[in-house]
Structures are given as C-alpha cells and as structure tokens.
Design a protein around this motif. Structure first.
Motif, mmCIF file in Angstrom:
data_model
loop_
_atom_site.group_PDB
_atom_site.id
_atom_site.type_symbol
_atom_site.label_atom_id
_atom_site.label_comp_id
_atom_site.label_asym_id
_atom_site.label_seq_id
_atom_site.Cartn_x
_atom_site.Cartn_y
_atom_site.Cartn_z
ATOM 1 N N GLN A 164 35.987 38.843 46.794
ATOM 2 C CA GLN A 164 35.332 40.136 46.863
ATOM 3 C C GLN A 164 35.861 41.091 45.792
ATOM 4 N N ALA A 165 37.176 41.059 45.566
ATOM 5 C CA ALA A 165 37.784 42.001 44.624
ATOM 6 C C ALA A 165 37.371 41.736 43.184
ATOM 7 N N PHE A 166 37.218 40.471 42.834
ATOM 8 C CA PHE A 166 37.019 40.124 41.420
ATOM 9 C C PHE A 166 35.699 39.409 41.126
ATOM 10 N N SER A 167 34.889 39.189 42.150
ATOM 11 C CA SER A 167 33.597 38.496 41.968
ATOM 12 C C SER A 167 33.778 37.177 41.215
ATOM 13 N N VAL A 168 34.720 36.364 41.707
ATOM 14 C CA VAL A 168 35.062 35.117 41.009
ATOM 15 C C VAL A 168 34.588 33.879 41.756
ATOM 16 N N MET A 169 33.754 34.070 42.751
ATOM 17 C CA MET A 169 33.331 32.925 43.557
ATOM 18 C C MET A 169 32.646 31.859 42.706
ATOM 19 N N GLU A 170 31.872 32.287 41.722
ATOM 20 C CA GLU A 170 31.125 31.328 40.911
ATOM 21 C C GLU A 170 31.840 30.947 39.622
ATOM 22 N N ASN A 171 32.384 31.902 38.911
ATOM 23 C CA ASN A 171 32.924 31.634 37.574
ATOM 24 C C ASN A 171 34.439 31.512 37.513
ATOM 25 N N GLY A 172 35.144 31.748 38.619
ATOM 26 C CA GLY A 172 36.587 31.549 38.624
ATOM 27 C C GLY A 172 37.364 32.694 37.997
ATOM 28 N N LEU A 173 38.654 32.436 37.754
ATOM 29 C CA LEU A 173 39.593 33.481 37.373
ATOM 30 C C LEU A 173 39.753 33.683 35.869
ATOM 31 N N THR A 174 39.179 32.829 35.077
ATOM 32 C CA THR A 174 39.519 32.796 33.645
ATOM 33 C C THR A 174 39.182 34.085 32.909
#
Length: 480
Positions: A164-174
C-alpha cells in the motif's frame, strides 16, 4: 482394487465395508492418546533420554500392533506441555474439543484455498474472524484470514503495508528511491526481522526502538527514530507494536503509538499473537487500549485460547485494503462474488483450522474463556508475590499478562556467577519437582520465565516450586 496390497484400514471404505476394522484401530490409538493425556503428571515435562531409534520407512508397511507401538514410543519421546508444571513457554494444554475439531477437519479434508473446495468452512472463517475483529474494536469493514502461525500473520500484514505504501504489488521494489523501513521495539518478535528479509527489505529495515525498564516501547525514542529516518532519506512505512512480548509478556503503549502512526501517516501493526486474548476478559481488556486504531493485528488462539496447534490469524481494519494490495486471483477457480481465501492469503492450500477454533468457542463460551484468562492473572499474582518475598530474587518487569520473568541474584556469589546459578536452579526444579521454567537470554543476562497458562496449575504447586527454590538457595554453597 482387489489385487492391490496395503493395510485394510489404510483408507475408510466409502460404503463402510471395513468400518469395524477401522473402528478397532481408531480405538486402539485413541486409548493410547487418552491414557497419556489423562496421566501427563506421570511423564516429565521434558522427555528423558531415549534409546528409541527412528525406524526406516517400511517397504511392505507395518502391522497394526507395530504401528501402535511406534505411537507409544513417539509419545514417550515428546515434549509434555500438558503437565501442570510445564510453565516455561507459551505452549498451552489444548482444549479437548479443539483436538476433536482437528480430527473432524482432517476427515473432511476441505481445502481453504477456495469457496468451491470449502463451501461452508470458508464462510465460517470469514464470519468468526469478523466477530473477533469486532471484539478488537473493528467495524463491519474489517476482515482477515487464518494462517499457520504468527510468523505468517506478521509477514502478510507487513506485505500489505509495504504494497500500500509504495504501490509495488506489480512492479516490485526496484524503482523505489530511499530505503523502506519500519519501527519495532528492541524486544519485538524475531518474525518481524524475518518478514522484512522475505519482503526484500532486509533485516536492517527494522529500526530498533528502545524499551523502558518495564520492557515497553519508549514512545519518545520512537518519534526520534522516525525523524532521524526521514532526515537520512529513508522511507518509513510502518510501526509494529507488541501486545505480549515473548520473554516478559509486556504490552507496548498502543494508544500513544497509534497517535504517532497517525501523525506520520504510517501503517500500525500490532503483534498481539499472545496478548490479543485479553479482548475476551472484561477485567483485562483495557490493557489493549488503542488497538482498534491498528491497521492490522496478529492474533494466535493457539496460545492463550488453548486451541490445538496451529491456529493463528491476521486481521485488517479495512478488508478492501487487503484485497486491493494483496489479492492474486486464481484463474483456475470458478468466479463467484465471494473472495476465495487463498487469493488473499500468503498460503494457498490450507488446513481448516477454523473448525477447532469455532468448536472451542462454542463449547467453552465467552464466559468460560474470560474465566480462564482471569485465572491466569490470579496465579501470576500469586507467583509474583512469592518472588517478591525473597530478597535474592528480582523481577525483570512488572507482569502485564500471565508471564513472570525473574532471576536469582544471590549476594553470596559475584555477579558474573549469577547466570550459572540460575541455569542450575532451572535444572534443579526440573529434577526435583518436574517443574520446567525456561531460561531465555534477555538483555545479556539469563532469566527464568514462568508462563502461568495451564488451568491445572495450582496455588499449592506454585508454593512447592518456591520451596524448591529456597532449598536450592540455602544449600547451593554446600554443594560446591
């Protein structure tokens, strides 16, 4: 199947052709289990050394008689947490009905992955978790799932918080700029670091916050750590509060922490794996003040609610956040209005733990659970008073749950010998009275920990434990 060779009782025939043979085997095994469960005081809390060797896996299968013999060996070699003097860990004697519930769910063998594979039990889990969520102060928008232990519950909660904080569900942390971090006390459960490791953040993402003399998170230091993290270009996204720390059982100031979480717009997760049971007590519920403000809660009924392992859950204040920031649809399942639980759970195929929880709640009732929790507090008070009576014993912190953490600091020994003294006392209690207390390393010192969880632990047993402590103290130097 006539030409296939396996034991006649290997499966229950769907038309009952081997019903009597199955009944005989089941009764033989149940007799062993019930004989053990109804005579646990004849077994030590910790198993003795055994010459039992794990047999090789049989090619042709073993006879019923040999199978029952191996079950007896297994019992003899196992830990005995049902003993009233097993007070070393948060391992409870299970309610009998939860054991029966485990048997029922095993025979039903429904898969909690989807509504299609567990049509009633999926709905039952949703219903029961909604009720428990309301006991924590959540409203009808809340939801959650059951998981196999608190580690997975904490993992899922922090995964949702991260997504939720970073919207990384699809594209990950990179593509994230700045290191994502969370805040937890310096005595938080190890699963918090493990979760950050698994989430690709690394264990260093857990910023340790000081605790005070009562092992509770220092809110002033928490704010300092948050400000420092922002100043260093880090990306704070969550705070973890603990309700029932592992060693001392203390509860962080959840309400004050929730105020900071709101101020800095951080996700608040409360690891109430142990202390969450206090919502079942009118007298003790106040200790969880502020927990309704948490975005997620871990709760393990396998601990203070006496449910057979495993039984744990993670609750979310807003079920839509769970679905929006964690759900992975399973295209091989039929589309229905009901959200398949496997799509919003870190686990896919999953055992129906809800059965044993539901049956225990139904059978013991809310009043029964309140009595069990309140009794734990009464016996913790008795135990703590015995500690205070002895000048050579000290408390680590004032108990807030049913855990008393203490240690001996005898004046007749130098300080560097105190850890050895406590280690030898632990062994003496086990040898002399079949009493098991654990010996955690806490803040660089060895402490004795008693968890007053077993409903059959009595006042007289507690008094006898301290008689043994006195004998050990009085004769320690003589034995050297």
């Amino acid at each position: 199947m006539d030409d296939l060779r396996w034991p006649k009782e290997a499966f229950i025939h769907p038309e009952g052709e081997n019903k009597e043979e199955v009944r005989q085997l089941a009764e033989s095994i149940m007799d062993k289990v019930l004989d053990y469960a109804s005579s646990v005081t004849e077994y030590p809390p910790l198993p003795k050394e055994s010459d039992f060797e794990i047999p090789s896996i049989s090619g042709e299968g073993v006879s019923n008689r040999e199978l029952i013999h191996q079950i007896q060996e297994l019992i003899d070699c196992s830990m005995n947490p049902n003993h009233p003097r097993y007070i070393g860990h948060m391992d409870s004697i299970p309610t009998f009905v939860s054991c029966l519930g485990e048997l029922v769910s095993t025979f039903l063998n429904n898969n909690m992955l989807s509504l299609e594979m567990s049509p009633f039990l999926s709905r039952l889990e949703v219903h029961v978790l909604e009720v428990i969520g309301q006991m924590f102060g959540y409203n009808e928008q809340a939801g959650g799932v059951m998981v196999s232990g608190g580690t997975l519950a904490n993992l899922e909660a922090l995964a949702v918080a991260r997504n939720q904080a970073f919207s990384v569900m699809e594209n990950g942390l990179t593509e994230i700029k700045g290191k994502p971090v969370i805040f937890a006390s310096d005595v938080c459960h190890a699963s918090i670091q493990k979760a950050c490791m698994l989430l690709g953040l690394g264990t260093s993402a857990v910023i340790s916050v000081k605790t005070n003399d009562h092992s509770k998170l220092d809110v002033h230091d928490l704010e300092l750590q948050i400000e420092r993290a922002y100043d260093q270009g880090k990306r704070p996204f969550a705070i973890v509060a603990t309700a029932g720390t592992t060693v001392t059982g203390n509860i962080d100031p959840i309400f004050d922490i929730s105020q900071l979480a709101d101020k800095y717009q951080l996700w608040l997760h409360v690891d109430a794996a142990y202390g969450g049971a206090l919502v079942f007590s009118d007298l003790e519920r106040h200790r969880l003040k502020g927990i309704a403000q948490a975005d997620s809660i871990t709760f393990n009924p396998q601990k203070w609610m006496y449910i057979a392992k495993t039984c744990a859950m993670v609750l979310f204040k807003d079920r839509q956040v769970l679905e929006g920031d964690f759900r992975i649809s399973a295209p091989y399942m039929n589309e229905v209005a009901f959200t398949n639980l496997g799509e919003i759970n870190v686990q896919g195929t999953r055992h129906a733990d809800i059965v044993k929880l539901w049956l225990s709640l139904q059978y013991i009732g809310l009043n029964g659970y309140q009595q069990l929790i309140d009794q734990g507090y009464r016996f913790t008070k008795i135990f703590t008073e015995e500690v205070r009576k002895r000048s050579f014993l000290v408390l680590q912190a004032e108990p807030e749950t049913n855990i008393c953490c203490f240690r001996g600091e005898p004046a007749y020994l130098p300080k560097e010998k105190w850890d050895d003294w406590n280690r030898e006392l632990q062994q003496q209690l086990l040898d002399a009275s079949h009493t098991f207390v654990s010996l955690p390393l806490y803040r660089g010192e060895r402490w004795l920990r008693a968890v007053l969880l077993n409903p059959f632990t009595s006042r007289s047993q507690i008094q006898d434990i301290f008689k043994q402590v006195d004998i050990f103290y009085d004769h320690y130097l003589e034995s050297k």
